[in-house]
Design a protein around this motif. Structure first.
Motif, PDB file in Angstrom:
ATOM      1  N   PRO A 165      40.303  40.854  34.359  1.00 13.30           N
ATOM      2  CA  PRO A 165      41.611  40.392  33.890  1.00 13.30           C
ATOM      3  C   PRO A 165      41.938  40.892  32.494  1.00 13.30           C
ATOM      4  CG  PRO A 165      40.004  38.626  33.753  1.00 13.30           C
ATOM      5  CD  PRO A 165      39.322  39.773  34.470  1.00 13.30           C
ATOM      6  N   THR A 166      43.230  40.945  32.217  1.00 15.50           N
ATOM      7  CA  THR A 166      43.714  41.278  30.880  1.00 15.50           C
ATOM      8  C   THR A 166      43.027  40.394  29.848  1.00 15.50           C
ATOM      9  OG1 THR A 166      45.868  41.826  31.832  1.00 15.50           O
ATOM     10  CG2 THR A 166      45.778  41.460  29.442  1.00 15.50           C
ATOM     11  N   SER A 167      42.591  40.987  28.743  1.00 13.49           N
ATOM     12  CA  SER A 167      41.949  40.222  27.677  1.00 13.49           C
ATOM     13  C   SER A 167      43.004  39.477  26.868  1.00 13.49           C
ATOM     14  CB  SER A 167      41.152  41.164  26.770  1.00 13.49           C
ATOM     15  OG  SER A 167      40.543  40.434  25.723  1.00 13.49           O
ATOM     16  N   ILE A 168      42.954  38.150  26.924  1.00 13.33           N
ATOM     17  CA  ILE A 168      43.908  37.301  26.202  1.00 13.33           C
ATOM     18  C   ILE A 168      43.111  36.245  25.448  1.00 13.33           C
ATOM     19  CG2 ILE A 168      45.852  35.695  26.407  1.00 13.33           C
ATOM     20  CD1 ILE A 168      46.656  37.152  28.965  1.00 13.33           C
ATOM     21  N   GLY A 169      43.331  36.152  24.145  1.00 19.01           N
ATOM     22  CA  GLY A 169      42.597  35.215  23.319  1.00 19.01           C
ATOM     23  C   GLY A 169      42.729  33.781  23.811  1.00 19.01           C
ATOM     24  N   GLY A 170      41.633  33.036  23.759  1.00 16.95           N
ATOM     25  CA  GLY A 170      41.651  31.629  24.149  1.00 16.95           C
ATOM     26  C   GLY A 170      41.499  31.397  25.639  1.00 16.95           C
ATOM     27  N   THR A 171      41.278  32.461  26.429  1.00 16.06           N
ATOM     28  CA  THR A 171      41.086  32.319  27.870  1.00 16.06           C
ATOM     29  C   THR A 171      39.667  32.743  28.247  1.00 16.06           C
ATOM     30  OG1 THR A 171      41.782  34.558  28.498  1.00 16.06           O
ATOM     31  CG2 THR A 171      43.520  32.901  28.204  1.00 16.06           C
ATOM     32  N   THR A 172      39.229  32.284  29.424  1.00 11.84           N
ATOM     33  CA  THR A 172      37.923  32.674  29.951  1.00 11.84           C
ATOM     34  C   THR A 172      38.144  33.636  31.116  1.00 11.84           C
ATOM     35  OG1 THR A 172      36.937  30.547  29.342  1.00 11.84           O
ATOM     36  CG2 THR A 172      35.775  31.865  30.997  1.00 11.84           C
ATOM     37  N   PRO A 173      37.676  34.885  31.000  1.00  9.73           N
ATOM     38  CA  PRO A 173      37.896  35.867  32.068  1.00  9.73           C
ATOM     39  C   PRO A 173      36.804  35.785  33.141  1.00  9.73           C
ATOM     40  CG  PRO A 173      36.860  36.930  30.205  1.00  9.73           C
ATOM     41  CD  PRO A 173      37.047  35.494  29.808  1.00  9.73           C
ATOM     42  N   HIS A 174      37.195  36.083  34.369  1.00 13.40           N
ATOM     43  CA  HIS A 174      36.257  36.166  35.493  1.00 13.40           C
ATOM     44  C   HIS A 174      36.621  37.414  36.293  1.00 13.40           C
ATOM     45  CE1 HIS A 174      34.948  31.862  35.085  1.00 13.40           C
ATOM     46  NE2 HIS A 174      36.168  31.749  34.585  1.00 13.40           N
ATOM     47  N   HIS A 175      35.621  38.116  36.763  1.00 16.01           N
ATOM     48  CA  HIS A 175      35.833  39.287  37.632  1.00 16.01           C
ATOM     49  C   HIS A 175      34.901  39.124  38.817  1.00 16.01           C
ATOM     50  CE1 HIS A 175      35.422  43.896  38.314  1.00 16.01           C
ATOM     51  NE2 HIS A 175      36.323  43.363  39.130  1.00 16.01           N
ATOM     52  N   SER A 176      35.439  38.607  39.926  1.00 14.15           N
ATOM     53  CA  SER A 176      34.607  38.302  41.091  1.00 14.15           C
ATOM     54  C   SER A 176      35.502  38.104  42.303  1.00 14.15           C
ATOM     55  CB  SER A 176      33.791  37.029  40.839  1.00 14.15           C
ATOM     56  OG  SER A 176      34.620  35.872  40.851  1.00 14.15           O
ATOM     57  N   SER A 177      34.893  37.816  43.431  1.00 15.78           N
ATOM     58  CA  SER A 177      35.647  37.422  44.614  1.00 15.78           C
ATOM     59  C   SER A 177      36.144  35.991  44.442  1.00 15.78           C
ATOM     60  CB  SER A 177      34.755  37.498  45.859  1.00 15.78           C
ATOM     61  OG  SER A 177      33.734  36.508  45.783  1.00 15.78           O
ATOM     62  N   LEU A 178      37.118  35.603  45.260  1.00 16.07           N
ATOM     63  CA  LEU A 178      37.611  34.227  45.200  1.00 16.07           C
ATOM     64  C   LEU A 178      36.517  33.218  45.550  1.00 16.07           C
ATOM     65  CD1 LEU A 178      39.925  32.228  44.786  1.00 16.07           C
ATOM     66  CD2 LEU A 178      40.601  32.626  47.165  1.00 16.07           C
ATOM     67  N   PRO A 179      35.699  33.414  46.598  1.00 12.26           N
ATOM     68  CA  PRO A 179      34.634  32.446  46.871  1.00 12.26           C
ATOM     69  C   PRO A 179      33.666  32.272  45.701  1.00 12.26           C
ATOM     70  CG  PRO A 179      34.959  33.864  48.766  1.00 12.26           C
ATOM     71  CD  PRO A 179      35.775  34.447  47.658  1.00 12.26           C
ATOM     72  N   ASP A 180      33.307  33.379  45.047  1.00 10.73           N
ATOM     73  CA  ASP A 180      32.396  33.278  43.904  1.00 10.73           C
ATOM     74  C   ASP A 180      33.055  32.526  42.743  1.00 10.73           C
ATOM     75  OD1 ASP A 180      30.398  34.585  45.249  1.00 10.73           O
ATOM     76  OD2 ASP A 180      30.734  36.527  44.274  1.00 10.73           O
ATOM     77  N   PHE A 181      34.353  32.741  42.554  1.00 10.06           N
ATOM     78  CA  PHE A 181      35.081  32.030  41.496  1.00 10.06           C
ATOM     79  C   PHE A 181      35.090  30.529  41.771  1.00 10.06           C
ATOM     80  CE2 PHE A 181      39.349  30.692  39.754  1.00 10.06           C
ATOM     81  CZ  PHE A 181      38.985  30.735  38.409  1.00 10.06           C
ATOM     82  N   LEU A 182      35.363  30.142  43.013  1.00 11.80           N
ATOM     83  CA  LEU A 182      35.358  28.722  43.378  1.00 11.80           C
ATOM     84  C   LEU A 182      33.977  28.111  43.141  1.00 11.80           C
ATOM     85  CD1 LEU A 182      37.383  28.885  46.722  1.00 11.80           C
ATOM     86  CD2 LEU A 182      38.240  28.220  44.466  1.00 11.80           C
ATOM     87  N   ALA A 183      32.939  28.846  43.502  1.00 12.03           N
ATOM     88  CA  ALA A 183      31.579  28.353  43.297  1.00 12.03           C
ATOM     89  C   ALA A 183      31.277  28.200  41.803  1.00 12.03           C
ATOM     90  CB  ALA A 183      30.572  29.300  43.952  1.00 12.03           C
TER      91      ALA A 183
END
Length: 204
Positions: A101-119
């Motif tokens: 994801p775009t780097s935006i201050g104050g946010t937490t980025p994740h780069h994964s599949s949707l199932p992995d994100f939910l987990a």
């Protein structure tokens, strides 16, 4: 897969569409529906939305308990000027499925599949209840994963959108899900004064 309890909330036109073909923004249902929309947020540990819906409705995803605010984008593109990133509220988590994801201050980025994100939300951030507010592409993926536990609908009999490509809750008409998903009705509240009916379902 380990994941939170996931609920959905949508308004449907009389012909089962969530928007017109042109993608009309929210605002076509009653104040009672809007109040219900906000009330449903209040029991969630996290709110989830697709980037397209976030931008179309200019959402800030706030609630009194400050739930996590989670946004999904296939390409990972987010607009740093969007009101979400300039409104106080719960921590913001951005998922880029195919690209970081775009780097935006104050946010937490994740780069994964949707199932992995939910987990990850469930395991690392203590999310027990996740409430999804669209859009149809995201809900389609949740349905394919068989990861939907509750559905809340406002059936708006006063509006007909029409159009072959106008989407339902799982997107435009197309391929069927890989299997049926069974739900049972738990709440039925007709409001003839509004031309609407409030419905809730849970996984059977």
């Amino acid at each position: 897969m380990p994941r939170p309890h996931i609920s959905l909330n949508f308004a449907l036109s009389a012909d089962g569409r969530i928007t017109s073909v042109a993608g009309i923004a929210s605002g076509w249902t009653s104040q009672a529906d809007k109040d219900r929309f906000l009330h449903l947020r209040e029991s969630a540990d996290a709110l989830l939305v697709g980037r397209g819906t976030l931008e179309a409705d200019r959402m800030t995803m706030t609630a009194p308990q400050n739930p996590l605010r989670c946004v999904v984008s296939g390409k990972g593109r987010f607009d740093p000027a969007h009101p979400l990133f300039h409104t106080e509220g719960g921590p913001i988590h951005l998922l880029g499925i195919y690209h970081p994801p775009t780097s935006i201050g104050g946010t937490t980025p994740h780069h994964s599949s949707l199932p992995d994100f939910l987990a990850t939300l469930h395991r690392d951030h203590g999310v027990e209840k996740l409430h999804c507010e669209g859009g149809a592409t995201l809900v389609r993926e949740l349905a394919e994963l068989d990861a939907i536990d509750e559905i809340h609908l406002t059936w708006a009999a006063h509006t007909l959108f029409g159009g072959r490509e106008a989407p339902g809750i799982t997107g435009p008409p197309g391929d069927f899900l890989p299997a049926s998903r069974q739900f049972e009705l738990t709440h039925f509240e007709p409001r003839p004064d509004l031309g609407e009916c409030f419905l809730s379902y849970r996984r059977a």
